[in-house]
Design an enzyme around this catalytic site. Sequence first.
Site, PDB file in Angstrom:
ATOM      1  N   LYS A   1       0.871  -1.184   0.000  1.00 44.07           N
ATOM      2  CA  LYS A   1       0.000   0.000   0.000  1.00 44.07           C
ATOM      3  C   LYS A   1       0.905   1.231   0.000  1.00 44.07           C
ATOM      4  O   LYS A   1       1.934   1.253   0.690  1.00 44.07           O
ATOM      5  CB  LYS A   1      -0.881  -0.028   1.252  1.00 44.07           C
ATOM      6  CG  LYS A   1      -1.908   1.113   1.329  1.00 44.07           C
ATOM      7  CD  LYS A   1      -2.802   0.965   2.558  1.00 44.07           C
ATOM      8  CE  LYS A   1      -3.887   2.035   2.609  1.00 44.07           C
ATOM      9  NZ  LYS A   1      -4.770   1.863   3.777  1.00 44.07           N
TER      10      LYS A   1
ATOM     11  N   SER B   1     -10.073  -0.498   7.049  1.00 45.55           N
ATOM     12  CA  SER B   1      -9.477  -0.302   5.724  1.00 45.55           C
ATOM     13  C   SER B   1      -8.835  -1.530   5.109  1.00 45.55           C
ATOM     14  O   SER B   1      -8.424  -1.486   3.951  1.00 45.55           O
ATOM     15  CB  SER B   1      -8.435   0.818   5.781  1.00 45.55           C
ATOM     16  OG  SER B   1      -9.075   2.064   5.809  1.00 45.55           O
TER      17      SER B   1
ATOM     18  N   SER C   1      -9.740   1.945   2.968  1.00 45.29           N
ATOM     19  CA  SER C   1      -8.866   2.738   2.138  1.00 45.29           C
ATOM     20  C   SER C   1      -7.850   1.914   1.344  1.00 45.29           C
ATOM     21  O   SER C   1      -7.294   2.407   0.370  1.00 45.29           O
ATOM     22  CB  SER C   1      -8.092   3.723   3.013  1.00 45.29           C
ATOM     23  OG  SER C   1      -7.234   3.025   3.910  1.00 45.29           O
TER      24      SER C   1
END
Lengths: 94, 476, 485
Positions: free
Chosen positions: C76, C175, C151
Amino acid sequence: MLSLDEVRRIADLARIEIPEAGVAALQQQLNGILVLIEQMCAVDTTGVEPMAHAVDVTQRLRADRVTEADQHELFQSAAPQVEDGLYLVPKVIE
Amino acid sequence: MQWEVVIGLETHAQLSTASKIFSGSSTAFGAAPNTQASAVDIALPGVLPVLNRGAVERAIRFGLAVGATIAARSVFARKNYFYPDLPKGYQISQYELPVVSGGDVLIVVDGVEKRVRLTRAHLEEDAGKSLHEDFHGMSGIDLNRAGTPLLEIVSEPDMRSAGEAVAYAKTLHSLVRWIGICDGNMQEGSFRCDANVSVRPAGSEVLGTRCEIKNLNSFRFLEKAIEYEVRRQVALIEDGGKVRQETRLWDPQKGETRSMRSKEDAHDYRYFPDPDLLPLEIAPGWIASVKATMPELPGAMRSRFVADHGLGATDAATLTSSKALAAYFEEVVRLVGGEPRACANWVLGELLALLNRLEVEADASPVAPGALAGLVKRVLDGTVSGKTAKEVFEAMAAGEGEADAIIDKRGLRQISDAGAIEALVDQVLAANAKLVDDYRAGKEKAFNALVGQVMKASRGLVNPAQANAILKKKLG
Amino acid sequence: MFDLTISALASLLRDRKASSEELTRLFLGRIARLDPGLNAFITVDEEKALAGARAADARLAKGEATPLTGIPIAHKDLFCAKGWKTTCGSRMLADFVSPYDAHVVEQFDRAGAVLVGKTNMDEFAMGSSNESSHFGPVRNPWDRARVPGGSSGGSAAAVAARLVPAATGTDTGGSIRQPASLTGTSGIRPTYGAVSRYGMVAFASSLDQGGAFGKSAEDLALMLNVMAGFDERDSTSIERPKEDYARVLARPLAGLRVGLPKEYFTADLAPDVAACVTAAIAELKAQGATTVEVSLPNQALAVPVYYVIAPAEASSNLSRFDGVRYGHRAADYADLNDMYRKTRAQGFGAEVQRRILVGTYVLSHGYYDAYYLQAQKVRRLIARDFTQAFKACDVIAGPAAPTVAFPIGEKTSDPVQMYLEDLYTISVNLAGLPGLSVPCGFGDHGLPVGLQLIGDYFDEARMLNVAHQYQLATDWHRRSPPGIG
């Protein structure tokens, strides 16, 4: 609920420029969020210890040793404006 | 109207750790810009703080030295504000639960002791520096200082004059160096004071509106800034105005304080517990082990000098103004084998003058304690007069060797042999028949002139008392 | 081959049936072909990836491989990776090349995993749909008109579309678990303090925790074996012995007590999601587990509390983005404060700005006690609810998200509607507990649904055991989206 002036004051405190035309819309969104938040305000929390951390442990301490080497050239390669090893910013007035 | 001045001090002492409070960068002063600013210090995205044990230990030492409470549990908080020398946009400090609470410091002003109470002392990180030399109309930011550990020591508003404030600052300055937590270098900013100053009508119990004065990096500026600020506030009030609570900057060039533009907007620091740092716990065992390494403190030593050595409070306070000076004095007394008052006179007189002239600490004195003790002994046993001894001291300071060697080399030994003195006196009497006649005619002054001639003939080396007695006898 | 799990790929590598370079080229090829339609990646670096693969092959040849050696992965884009752009999905850091490695990145490097790229995300991890990214929304591989959740939407979509076998994520309020649910992948958020946050750009420090996405619970265990562990650079990293998260995967479920919070199974839960979750729980029972109703009485307060604490911490964490030392700086400004205000107005998107403002407000003078302190107290009550519940059960089961993936644009105009996406995940973050989501069926429009399992502190191995046993009996986790072959 936030007034327009409060929205401006908070934006100033957070150093975020809000175009004057956008203040009212922002006020509405922020107040929507505050309505959500206020659901927890009425809960009786008498005698409840605030929970600042997700874990109940104490601070670990580091030995007082110098472990870092100079990397300012690498670090400053990411900086917007640098001169003589200094970060340059608009004039600071004390 | 009579005005009473009320002063409280906030002192930032940089702690003498090798590395920073939350990172492994060096804290050494004077490095090239940003060469001691690590990823943590410049607040790169994703970095995290880890607390330096050395900083906490120094806070404990301070707490023990002022008789304060050392918190079993204290908390680091974020103080949020934007400033270019504050890389994270917040300063890690302590707010609701500081590491040290209470305690006090005893100061001596005009020979009188006064107790100044401390509110608290907390750990925090220093900011970087903004350099205002012109970089095409911009400022340069050096973050080497960012993250240097600070102990912020907050006093109660217990001081009533600039003199008291200076005495407190000096006492605190001496104390932090004494216990080895701060190098006290004021030029380098290792020890900085902010003063909260207000005035009120004498006898009033209500505090006046205070102003905080910053940038006081010498004791002289502290004194001058407070005196200026008091005059400003009194004049303002007497003219029907009101003091506005604000932060003011001392301008040493102009010798006045002025409002700080950067602090004008009402501050809202939004303190909250730093989620990156857990509560700091200090176990009783840690405090006990620090206590075991504490030296005798200046206050205790001062009392001991008064009680055991019969010294005055002011002299004892001066002797304990630095650990090096106190150690020097104690060593001289030990080597002389007593006579503390004579030793104190020499340390406070000739030695301090020398140290001030050279701008060095007692532990760097060119005249070692042993050398001074050697000289004091010669004064005490009558080998040299006090006056001659000063000459010997200067020679020792100039590196000419030990007292005895200088006395011998320069022939400074006091003449105490009665026969030798009689011979000298005889010479003088023979050469000064007129003075002898004058004396016999009743002119007392002539006697003193004759003594002077004897001293002159001996280059000041005869014992004046002996010379007196022999002259009297001969003139009989 | 692209459909294989980490352990299957690892045995191919070990047996020399494939090289890491071949594997890496395979996945790089898939990214080149499929990612333009998904936007799961912000950065892909073929050269670095292939260099990493060759190094892994050399290591494999020497017989010094770990289970992750030679396996392509993605991080990420809020894990700092030295020499890689680390944008956090923000214009503020659009050109920021990290000069250092996050602990997690170091750990994967050390294990010999091959980093192929950095995945798209909601800006600074603030969002539940991946629509707040400066680099554009991520599309759900199951339906490209829908969101993948957020997210960590890029990581979830990348694993779902088989662009990488596994990827890292972070979970501050759901997330990892919510996008895992919406993309039919497995995702775990470990106990707070299990994975170092060093080098993981902070959103809300007391809630953030790194975790992983994979195609199976077993893969998640392998990922955690690399990621988790004590790091002295993070004060909140917990000092405990390194553990093997796969050690009890094979344990049967007989005797397991599964807690079902009555507050999770209400009208807020879409019927299609409820049906899948209920069926999954029935499967656990079929394997010998027993269920027990538990109560989390303060569950309804979790979202309000979270939207005080997370913005408060974020408002402070994001103050460092000031245009001085790195990142965006406005081109024109009148003075220092104007530079700050313009830089931050330009650098941060609307959602990030809203949260900074909310956070600034709840911490400001006169409001701290009513909002921030009160939220911290209610947070304690929420954590106590779990402590109480775990007296009666070993794991808690429920939905990970209230609905299946929703259409792009559906919730962007109303922040509060978006916040309610994390209804079932947020309380786990507030308590600091571990949670995971594994695929448990398909709901409306044939879209995936996730089963959330919540464990007690540091009980990840047991959660993974339950998920693994469930996956042995079901094949939901093996289903892949159409059109990714």
